[in-house]
Design an enzyme around this catalytic site. Structure first.
Site, PDB file in Angstrom:
ATOM      1  N   SER A  88       0.843  -1.201   0.000  1.00 43.65           N
ATOM      2  CA  SER A  88       0.000   0.000   0.000  1.00 43.65           C
ATOM      3  C   SER A  88       0.877   1.249   0.000  1.00 43.65           C
ATOM      4  O   SER A  88       1.661   1.444  -0.920  1.00 43.65           O
ATOM      5  CB  SER A  88      -0.973  -0.039   1.181  1.00 43.65           C
ATOM      6  OG  SER A  88      -1.923   0.995   1.078  1.00 43.65           O
ATOM      7  N   ASP A 114     -10.092  -3.474  -5.481  1.00 45.26           N
ATOM      8  CA  ASP A 114      -9.388  -2.313  -4.935  1.00 45.26           C
ATOM      9  C   ASP A 114      -9.733  -1.092  -5.786  1.00 45.26           C
ATOM     10  O   ASP A 114      -9.564  -1.128  -7.008  1.00 45.26           O
ATOM     11  CB  ASP A 114      -7.877  -2.586  -4.973  1.00 45.26           C
ATOM     12  CG  ASP A 114      -7.050  -1.500  -4.307  1.00 45.26           C
ATOM     13  OD1 ASP A 114      -7.565  -0.397  -4.051  1.00 45.26           O
ATOM     14  OD2 ASP A 114      -5.851  -1.761  -4.048  1.00 45.26           O
ATOM     15  N   HIS A 172      -8.451  -4.102  -1.291  1.00 47.32           N
ATOM     16  CA  HIS A 172      -7.258  -3.476  -0.727  1.00 47.32           C
ATOM     17  C   HIS A 172      -7.080  -3.927   0.723  1.00 47.32           C
ATOM     18  O   HIS A 172      -7.962  -3.762   1.551  1.00 47.32           O
ATOM     19  CB  HIS A 172      -7.379  -1.952  -0.780  1.00 47.32           C
ATOM     20  CG  HIS A 172      -6.078  -1.240  -0.611  1.00 47.32           C
ATOM     21  ND1 HIS A 172      -5.271  -0.909  -1.683  1.00 47.32           N
ATOM     22  CD2 HIS A 172      -5.423  -0.808   0.495  1.00 47.32           C
ATOM     23  CE1 HIS A 172      -4.187  -0.284  -1.236  1.00 47.32           C
ATOM     24  NE2 HIS A 172      -4.257  -0.219   0.090  1.00 47.32           N
TER      25      HIS A 172
END
Length: 320
Positions: free
Chosen positions: A167, A268, A298
């Site tokens: 991320s 995501d 995500h």
């Protein structure tokens, strides 16, 4: 969407001085320390100060049993890891991050160096990139220091250093790799970069962002707030820190990135940007392995052990 409060969603309160009060507490795991391992223990860990003035530090993981070749201790790849957390949360001692690196170190096997970088908004970008470069320079220093950290000097292979992030950590890994292109870090060699669900953005919405604007876990107002907290006030979401594809110099540098692994999931909101990143990297001449799954979201590895194992499998194959 107008009634949605991203601060409440993230369980944070913004204080008058610009800092955050973080209302969530995460389970912590201490490092084992540089001691004799307990029965059945396969990986040991220790904490090392990186920069006391910045309060940054590293947690280093190594297998208890180091493989050997012809009765000589094998040199293991060095994996420098940057954790997730949307720029504002987590540290390497959190149980999830600790266990992730514990498994990586044991299963690859590798020396894992997890970087406890400074968080936003108390430290705005590019402070996190500076901390990452500090970590890489620390690795370089160990390579030439006879009194350097023995876990690194005895067991680490300086010709096989990997930058790995998840991320926002993937964003850090990417920008660190781009910075290093213009630096002499020899004898350290970046053998590859691993970008798991990279957090990148831009002012113009993508189709996946619009489609998943009200995503349960990672809705657009939350993503926008995270960038607001991380970026200096003079920058918007088309700055290269957020949107590397909007910067021509960044795109031109991509050909020198070498080997890259990019991992993403179809649920995501950032999936379109991640795929655009892969396409641009390939067009610029980087060697990219893309692992995209239509199913998933995500941060899925935080709640789904099977996906976490699959990601580790991709990473292990890439490093091997």
């Amino acid at each position: 969407m107008s009634k949605f409060d991203p601060y409440e969603h993230l369980k944070i309160i913004k204080n008058k001085d610009g800092t955050l009060t973080r209302l969530m507490e995460f389970p912590q795991i201490p490092a084992t320390g540089d001691v004799n391992p307990l029965p059945g223990q396969t990986v040991v860990s220790k904490d090392v100060t990186l920069d006391p003035t910045k309060h940054t530090w590293l947690r280093i993981f190594r297998p208890v049993k180091i493989p050997s070749n012809d009765n000589k201790i094998a040199k293991l790849p060095l994996v420098i890891y940057f954790h997730a957390g949307g720029w504002i949360n987590f540290q390497v001692s959190d149980a999830l991050n600790h266990e992730t690196m514990n498994k990586l170190s044991g299963e690859i096997p590798a020396i894992a160096v997890a970087v406890n970088y400074r968080l936003a908004p108390e430290t705005k970008l590019p402070g996190q990139y500076d901390d990452a470069l500090d970590a890489l320079n620390w690795i370089k220093t160990q390579s030439t220091d006879p009194t350097g950290d023995p876990w690194i000097t005895q067991f680490g292979d300086f010709s096989r250093v990997f930058l790995y992030g998840t991320s926002c950590g993937a964003n850090i890994a990417l920008h660190t790799a781009l910075r290093v292109i213009n630096l002499d870090i020899s004898p350290v060699t970046i053998a590859g970069i691993i970008l798991c669900q990279p957090l990148i953005g831009g002012r113009k919405r993508t189709r996946s962002e619009l489609k998943l604007a009200a995503d349960t876990l990672f809705p657009l107002p939350v993503i926008d707030l995270l960038w607001e907290l991380a970026l200096p006030e003079s920058m918007d979401r088309d700055h290269r820190f957020c949107n590397p594809l909007a910067d021509q110099q960044v795109k031109e540098k991509m050909e020198k990135l070498g080997r890259c692994l990019v991992i993403g999931f179809g649920g995501d909101p950032l999936i379109d940007r991640q795929q655009d990143l892969v396409q641009q990297m390939v067009m610029q001449g980087a060697v990219v392995e893309a692992r995209f799954d239509d199913v998933g979201f995500h941060g899925i590895e935080m709640v789904d052990p099977r996906r976490a194992s699959a990601i580790l499998g991709f990473v292990k194959e890439f490093i091997a």
